[in-house]
Write a protein that holds these residues in place. Structure first.
Motif, PDB file in Angstrom:
ATOM      1  N   ILE A 238       0.852  -1.182   0.000  1.00 49.41           N
ATOM      2  CA  ILE A 238       0.000   0.000   0.000  1.00 49.41           C
ATOM      3  C   ILE A 238       0.894   1.240   0.000  1.00 49.41           C
ATOM      4  O   ILE A 238       1.914   1.274   0.693  1.00 49.41           O
ATOM      5  CB  ILE A 238      -0.914   0.018   1.247  1.00 49.41           C
ATOM      6  N   GLY A 239       0.521   2.257  -0.741  1.00 46.20           N
ATOM      7  CA  GLY A 239       1.364   3.440  -0.898  1.00 46.20           C
ATOM      8  C   GLY A 239       1.374   4.353   0.307  1.00 46.20           C
ATOM      9  O   GLY A 239       0.712   5.396   0.305  1.00 46.20           O
ATOM     10  N   ILE A 240       2.121   3.962   1.335  1.00 45.37           N
ATOM     11  CA  ILE A 240       2.287   4.815   2.513  1.00 45.37           C
ATOM     12  C   ILE A 240       3.763   5.169   2.654  1.00 45.37           C
ATOM     13  O   ILE A 240       4.626   4.479   2.113  1.00 45.37           O
ATOM     14  CB  ILE A 240       1.776   4.130   3.801  1.00 45.37           C
ATOM     15  N   ALA A 241       4.052   6.225   3.386  1.00 46.41           N
ATOM     16  CA  ALA A 241       5.447   6.600   3.646  1.00 46.41           C
ATOM     17  C   ALA A 241       6.024   5.631   4.665  1.00 46.41           C
ATOM     18  O   ALA A 241       5.607   5.598   5.820  1.00 46.41           O
ATOM     19  CB  ALA A 241       5.519   8.024   4.170  1.00 46.41           C
ATOM     20  N   CYS A 242       6.965   4.791   4.240  1.00 49.49           N
ATOM     21  CA  CYS A 242       7.552   3.795   5.150  1.00 49.49           C
ATOM     22  C   CYS A 242       9.017   3.601   4.807  1.00 49.49           C
ATOM     23  O   CYS A 242       9.423   3.727   3.652  1.00 49.49           O
ATOM     24  CB  CYS A 242       6.793   2.474   5.074  1.00 49.49           C
ATOM     25  N   GLN A 243       9.813   3.262   5.831  1.00 44.35           N
ATOM     26  CA  GLN A 243      11.252   3.110   5.645  1.00 44.35           C
ATOM     27  C   GLN A 243      11.803   1.836   6.276  1.00 44.35           C
ATOM     28  O   GLN A 243      12.595   1.134   5.659  1.00 44.35           O
ATOM     29  CB  GLN A 243      11.986   4.326   6.221  1.00 44.35           C
ATOM     30  N   THR A 244      11.410   1.542   7.519  1.00 48.02           N
ATOM     31  CA  THR A 244      11.990   0.408   8.233  1.00 48.02           C
ATOM     32  C   THR A 244      11.413  -0.910   7.710  1.00 48.02           C
ATOM     33  O   THR A 244      10.339  -0.929   7.089  1.00 48.02           O
ATOM     34  CB  THR A 244      11.696   0.517   9.740  1.00 48.02           C
ATOM     35  N   PRO A 245      12.107  -2.022   7.951  1.00 52.17           N
ATOM     36  CA  PRO A 245      11.557  -3.326   7.547  1.00 52.17           C
ATOM     37  C   PRO A 245      10.160  -3.570   8.110  1.00 52.17           C
ATOM     38  O   PRO A 245       9.295  -4.108   7.412  1.00 52.17           O
ATOM     39  CB  PRO A 245      12.577  -4.316   8.121  1.00 52.17           C
ATOM     40  N   GLU A 246       9.942  -3.161   9.349  1.00 51.23           N
ATOM     41  CA  GLU A 246       8.639  -3.356   9.977  1.00 51.23           C
ATOM     42  C   GLU A 246       7.555  -2.546   9.262  1.00 51.23           C
ATOM     43  O   GLU A 246       6.447  -3.041   9.017  1.00 51.23           O
ATOM     44  CB  GLU A 246       8.697  -2.971  11.454  1.00 51.23           C
ATOM     45  N   GLU A 247       7.875  -1.306   8.924  1.00 49.04           N
ATOM     46  CA  GLU A 247       6.904  -0.447   8.249  1.00 49.04           C
ATOM     47  C   GLU A 247       6.606  -0.954   6.839  1.00 49.04           C
ATOM     48  O   GLU A 247       5.451  -0.967   6.403  1.00 49.04           O
ATOM     49  CB  GLU A 247       7.431   0.992   8.194  1.00 49.04           C
ATOM     50  N   ILE A 248       7.657  -1.361   6.126  1.00 50.64           N
ATOM     51  CA  ILE A 248       7.469  -1.880   4.772  1.00 50.64           C
ATOM     52  C   ILE A 248       6.642  -3.160   4.813  1.00 50.64           C
ATOM     53  O   ILE A 248       5.736  -3.368   3.981  1.00 50.64           O
ATOM     54  CB  ILE A 248       8.821  -2.121   4.088  1.00 50.64           C
ATOM     55  N   ALA A 249       6.930  -4.027   5.784  1.00 48.69           N
ATOM     56  CA  ALA A 249       6.159  -5.272   5.919  1.00 48.69           C
ATOM     57  C   ALA A 249       4.688  -4.982   6.192  1.00 48.69           C
ATOM     58  O   ALA A 249       3.800  -5.652   5.659  1.00 48.69           O
ATOM     59  CB  ALA A 249       6.750  -6.131   7.032  1.00 48.69           C
ATOM     60  N   ILE A 250       4.415  -3.969   7.007  1.00 52.04           N
ATOM     61  CA  ILE A 250       3.025  -3.587   7.292  1.00 52.04           C
ATOM     62  C   ILE A 250       2.340  -3.112   6.016  1.00 52.04           C
ATOM     63  O   ILE A 250       1.175  -3.430   5.762  1.00 52.04           O
ATOM     64  CB  ILE A 250       2.974  -2.503   8.384  1.00 52.04           C
ATOM     65  N   SER A 251       3.046  -2.356   5.190  1.00 60.33           N
ATOM     66  CA  SER A 251       2.496  -1.894   3.922  1.00 60.33           C
ATOM     67  C   SER A 251       2.113  -3.070   3.029  1.00 60.33           C
ATOM     68  O   SER A 251       1.036  -3.091   2.418  1.00 60.33           O
ATOM     69  CB  SER A 251       3.522  -1.010   3.204  1.00 60.33           C
ATOM     70  N   ILE A 252       2.995  -4.067   2.970  1.00 58.22           N
ATOM     71  CA  ILE A 252       2.723  -5.258   2.156  1.00 58.22           C
ATOM     72  C   ILE A 252       1.566  -6.052   2.753  1.00 58.22           C
ATOM     73  O   ILE A 252       0.663  -6.508   2.040  1.00 58.22           O
ATOM     74  CB  ILE A 252       3.982  -6.136   2.056  1.00 58.22           C
ATOM     75  N   LEU A 253       1.589  -6.209   4.070  1.00 58.78           N
ATOM     76  CA  LEU A 253       0.539  -6.968   4.742  1.00 58.78           C
ATOM     77  C   LEU A 253      -0.827  -6.316   4.523  1.00 58.78           C
ATOM     78  O   LEU A 253      -1.831  -7.015   4.330  1.00 58.78           O
ATOM     79  CB  LEU A 253       0.840  -7.064   6.236  1.00 58.78           C
ATOM     80  N   ALA A 254      -0.872  -4.992   4.531  1.00 57.74           N
ATOM     81  CA  ALA A 254      -2.129  -4.286   4.291  1.00 57.74           C
ATOM     82  C   ALA A 254      -2.687  -4.641   2.913  1.00 57.74           C
ATOM     83  O   ALA A 254      -3.900  -4.819   2.750  1.00 57.74           O
ATOM     84  CB  ALA A 254      -1.922  -2.787   4.416  1.00 57.74           C
ATOM     85  N   LYS A 255      -1.807  -4.743   1.916  1.00 60.20           N
ATOM     86  CA  LYS A 255      -2.251  -5.122   0.568  1.00 60.20           C
ATOM     87  C   LYS A 255      -2.753  -6.562   0.552  1.00 60.20           C
ATOM     88  O   LYS A 255      -3.761  -6.868  -0.111  1.00 60.20           O
ATOM     89  CB  LYS A 255      -1.103  -4.941  -0.423  1.00 60.20           C
ATOM     90  N   LEU A 256      -2.077  -7.447   1.271  1.00 60.86           N
ATOM     91  CA  LEU A 256      -2.520  -8.841   1.336  1.00 60.86           C
ATOM     92  C   LEU A 256      -3.903  -8.936   1.972  1.00 60.86           C
ATOM     93  O   LEU A 256      -4.771  -9.686   1.509  1.00 60.86           O
ATOM     94  CB  LEU A 256      -1.516  -9.684   2.133  1.00 60.86           C
ATOM     95  N   ILE A 257      -4.103  -8.185   3.049  1.00 58.94           N
ATOM     96  CA  ILE A 257      -5.400  -8.178   3.731  1.00 58.94           C
ATOM     97  C   ILE A 257      -6.478  -7.644   2.797  1.00 58.94           C
ATOM     98  O   ILE A 257      -7.580  -8.209   2.698  1.00 58.94           O
ATOM     99  CB  ILE A 257      -5.337  -7.339   5.023  1.00 58.94           C
ATOM    100  N   ASP A 258      -6.178  -6.553   2.105  1.00 60.46           N
ATOM    101  CA  ASP A 258      -7.143  -5.943   1.204  1.00 60.46           C
ATOM    102  C   ASP A 258      -7.545  -6.924   0.103  1.00 60.46           C
ATOM    103  O   ASP A 258      -8.731  -7.071  -0.220  1.00 60.46           O
ATOM    104  CB  ASP A 258      -6.529  -4.689   0.591  1.00 60.46           C
ATOM    105  N   THR A 259      -6.574  -7.626  -0.445  1.00 62.79           N
ATOM    106  CA  THR A 259      -6.845  -8.617  -1.491  1.00 62.79           C
ATOM    107  C   THR A 259      -7.671  -9.782  -0.938  1.00 62.79           C
ATOM    108  O   THR A 259      -8.631 -10.234  -1.572  1.00 62.79           O
ATOM    109  CB  THR A 259      -5.531  -9.163  -2.088  1.00 62.79           C
ATOM    110  N   ARG A 260      -7.307 -10.222   0.239  1.00 66.23           N
ATOM    111  CA  ARG A 260      -7.997 -11.364   0.852  1.00 66.23           C
ATOM    112  C   ARG A 260      -9.465 -11.049   1.127  1.00 66.23           C
ATOM    113  O   ARG A 260     -10.346 -11.856   0.843  1.00 66.23           O
ATOM    114  CB  ARG A 260      -7.287 -11.741   2.157  1.00 66.23           C
ATOM    115  N   ARG A 261      -9.740  -9.876   1.681  1.00 66.85           N
ATOM    116  CA  ARG A 261     -11.107  -9.532   2.067  1.00 66.85           C
ATOM    117  C   ARG A 261     -11.979  -9.164   0.868  1.00 66.85           C
ATOM    118  O   ARG A 261     -13.195  -9.280   0.947  1.00 66.85           O
ATOM    119  CB  ARG A 261     -11.093  -8.388   3.084  1.00 66.85           C
ATOM    120  N   LYS A 262     -11.376  -8.742  -0.209  1.00 67.17           N
ATOM    121  CA  LYS A 262     -12.151  -8.432  -1.415  1.00 67.17           C
ATOM    122  C   LYS A 262     -12.509  -9.689  -2.169  1.00 67.17           C
ATOM    123  O   LYS A 262     -13.387  -9.664  -3.018  1.00 67.17           O
ATOM    124  CB  LYS A 262     -11.365  -7.480  -2.327  1.00 67.17           C
TER     125      LYS A 262
END
Length: 262
Positions: A238-262
């Motif tokens: 998901i297109g959010i401002a992120c830098q750390t591995p944890e933040e980047i992983a959250i961005s990816i996880l958000a996309k996975l969740i969005d895909t899963r629930r749709k």
């Protein structure tokens, strides 16, 4: 998942143990419950049966044409993904002369979606941990043995293997999620092209906009169509401002969740 057409002692403990086992497998199944019975019926309210995607069963709701029709209805529910109640009047048309009637509630049994993460670096390991928390069945894959030294996560499958060699041993389906984030751009593209030939629900590759544009050009030259390239989530997440591995992983996880629930 094993074939269910085998002898089965339907105690409640056995039944729920089997249901729990099925829910961890990568095959769809449906739970059928007699929610009401009236008059003479072969089984009574509360009787349960599991129907696997291949039509095999655990338990019985009474046999005969009634059971066959319930199995067919369960397979319909698996296709639609929506639970439903069916009513049957047990006349000769149902292959039974009981004269009673039953209502059967049928719902899909949830199975954890499979997530393949290619690349066990900082982001890959963080994403694996986060995805496991929310119910993904995670496999973390890397060709570097040192990435798994002293790394023993619970409920995450770690695969040390050459990426190309392990590809045929992985089980892909139209419910599979794929994330590509290795240490090498060419390797990412090679893995991506191999995965595009498999069934999947989601596929994404990490990288900058420049890497994405270069990858698009190379994959097109390798025969990948524009329509297929449009299915890839890149830059990943998901297109959010992120830098750390944890933040980047959250961005990816958000996309996975969005895909899963749709």
């Amino acid at each position: 998942m094993q074939n269910f057409n085998e002898s089965f002692n339907q105690s409640m403990d056995d039944f729920y143990s089997k249901l729990a086992e099925i829910s961890t497998k990568d095959q769809k199944s449906a739970l059928c419950i007699l929610i009401s019975t009236l008059g003479s019926t072969p089984r009574k309210t509360g009787t349960k049966m599991i129907v696997a995607q291949d039509g095999s069963i655990v338990g019985t709701i009474g046999g005969g044409l009634l059971e066959k029709r319930v199995i067919d209805q369960a397979l319909e529910v698996l296709k639609s993904g929506e639970p439903k109640v069916f009513k049957h009047i047990l006349t000769q048309k149902e292959g039974m002369g009981c004269g009673g009637q039953v209502e059967v509630y049928i719902e899909p049994v949830s199975t954890p979606p499979q997530l393949f993460i290619f690349g066990a670096g900082h982001i890959g390991k963080t994403l694996a941990k986060q995805a496991n928390w929310i119910g993904f069945n995670v496999s973390l894959i890397d060709d570097r043995a040192e990435m798994f030294e002293n790394y023993k996560p619970e409920n995450i499958t770690c695969i040390h293997s050459d990426y190309r060699e392990c590809m045929e041993s992985l089980s892909f389906s139209d419910e599979t999620y794929i994330v590509v984030m290795t240490y090498d751009h060419d390797l990412d593209r090679n893995i991506l092209q191999l995965c595009l030939q498999k069934p999947y629900k989601y596929i994404g590759m990490i990288g900058s906009k420049a890497k994405v544009e270069t990858s698009k050009k190379i994959l097109k030259e390798n025969g990948v169509s524009e329509a297929t390239l449009e299915k890839i989530n890149w830059p990943i997440g998901i297109g959010i401002a992120c830098q750390t591995p944890e933040e980047i992983a959250i961005s990816i996880l958000a996309k996975l969740i969005d895909t899963r629930r749709k």
